[in-house]
Design a protein around this motif. Structure first.
Motif, PDB file in Angstrom:
ATOM      1  N   THR A  54     -19.430  15.739 -18.325  1.00  0.00           N
ATOM      2  CA  THR A  54     -19.137  15.711 -16.905  1.00  0.00           C
ATOM      3  C   THR A  54     -18.089  16.774 -16.632  1.00  0.00           C
ATOM      4  O   THR A  54     -16.992  16.720 -17.181  1.00  0.00           O
ATOM      5  N   LEU A  55     -18.436  17.743 -15.812  1.00  0.00           N
ATOM      6  CA  LEU A  55     -17.531  18.836 -15.505  1.00  0.00           C
ATOM      7  C   LEU A  55     -17.329  18.897 -14.003  1.00  0.00           C
ATOM      8  O   LEU A  55     -18.275  19.085 -13.246  1.00  0.00           O
ATOM      9  N   VAL A  56     -16.083  18.727 -13.593  1.00  0.00           N
ATOM     10  CA  VAL A  56     -15.723  18.819 -12.181  1.00  0.00           C
ATOM     11  C   VAL A  56     -15.251  20.241 -11.933  1.00  0.00           C
ATOM     12  O   VAL A  56     -14.236  20.676 -12.476  1.00  0.00           O
ATOM     13  N   SER A  57     -16.000  20.987 -11.117  1.00  0.00           N
ATOM     14  CA  SER A  57     -15.693  22.397 -10.893  1.00  0.00           C
ATOM     15  C   SER A  57     -14.833  22.634  -9.665  1.00  0.00           C
ATOM     16  O   SER A  57     -13.991  23.524  -9.671  1.00  0.00           O
ATOM     17  N   ALA A  58     -15.048  21.846  -8.597  1.00  0.00           N
ATOM     18  CA  ALA A  58     -14.314  22.102  -7.357  1.00  0.00           C
ATOM     19  C   ALA A  58     -14.241  20.833  -6.521  1.00  0.00           C
ATOM     20  O   ALA A  58     -15.035  19.906  -6.684  1.00  0.00           O
ATOM     21  N   VAL A  59     -13.247  20.805  -5.623  1.00  0.00           N
ATOM     22  CA  VAL A  59     -13.103  19.731  -4.632  1.00  0.00           C
ATOM     23  C   VAL A  59     -12.912  20.397  -3.278  1.00  0.00           C
ATOM     24  O   VAL A  59     -12.086  21.295  -3.130  1.00  0.00           O
ATOM     25  N   MET A  60     -13.710  19.946  -2.298  1.00  0.00           N
ATOM     26  CA  MET A  60     -13.588  20.495  -0.956  1.00  0.00           C
ATOM     27  C   MET A  60     -13.748  19.364   0.048  1.00  0.00           C
ATOM     28  O   MET A  60     -14.766  18.657   0.030  1.00  0.00           O
ATOM     29  N   GLY A 104     -11.564  21.660 -12.992  1.00  0.00           N
ATOM     30  CA  GLY A 104     -11.478  22.904 -13.738  1.00  0.00           C
ATOM     31  C   GLY A 104     -10.457  22.872 -14.865  1.00  0.00           C
ATOM     32  O   GLY A 104      -9.994  23.913 -15.303  1.00  0.00           O
ATOM     33  N   ALA A 105     -10.102  21.715 -15.358  1.00  0.00           N
ATOM     34  CA  ALA A 105      -9.085  21.604 -16.408  1.00  0.00           C
ATOM     35  C   ALA A 105      -9.661  22.000 -17.763  1.00  0.00           C
ATOM     36  O   ALA A 105     -10.856  21.899 -17.999  1.00  0.00           O
ATOM     37  N   THR A 106      -8.788  22.464 -18.647  1.00  0.00           N
ATOM     38  CA  THR A 106      -9.239  22.772 -19.994  1.00  0.00           C
ATOM     39  C   THR A 106      -9.540  21.486 -20.750  1.00  0.00           C
ATOM     40  O   THR A 106     -10.367  21.466 -21.641  1.00  0.00           O
TER      41      THR A 106
END
Length: 116
Positions: A54-60, A104-106
């Motif tokens: 699960t990869l969270v790339s952005a929040v808008m 976007g965290a490592t």
């Protein structure tokens, strides 16, 4: 020295001992059946399912871009429900467990805890 070798041979023949021959093939047991010596192979185990990433790339606004799609609170992602969306964090609920992902965290999983 020669006397020692002769003495060893006389003692070994007196004790009816046999000399070890490393090149002689071992004798098979009398009751050995070649077909009974083979065992069936063990059952194959199913390969474990790979963990879904699960990869969270952005929040808008009130939406989060997770694994290439936009989600709102209450939507399902990989059998997890989006519990909340903040500026830099997204919480996903899986049963009674809450997993917090950074945007976007490592290290994408920041925290996981069990809910009451």
């Amino acid at each position: 020295m020669t006397a020692w070798i002769i003495a060893c041979l006389i003692v070994s023949t007196a004790l009816d001992a046999q000399m070890y021959d490393p090149f002689r093939k071992a004798a098979r047991p009398k009751n050995a059946n070649p077909s009974s010596a083979l065992l069936p192979p063990p059952p194959m185990l199913a390969a474990p399912q790979p963990a879904t990433v699960t990869l969270v790339s952005a929040v808008m606004n009130d939406k989060a871009f997770i694994n290439g799609a936009w989600y709102r609170v209450g939507d399902k992602v990989n059998d997890r429900e989006v519990a909340y969306i903040q500026n830099r964090f997204v919480g996903l609920r899986e049963g009674n467990r809450l997993v917090v992902f950074g945007v976007g965290a490592t290290r994408p999983v920041l925290r996981a805890k069990d809910l009451p």
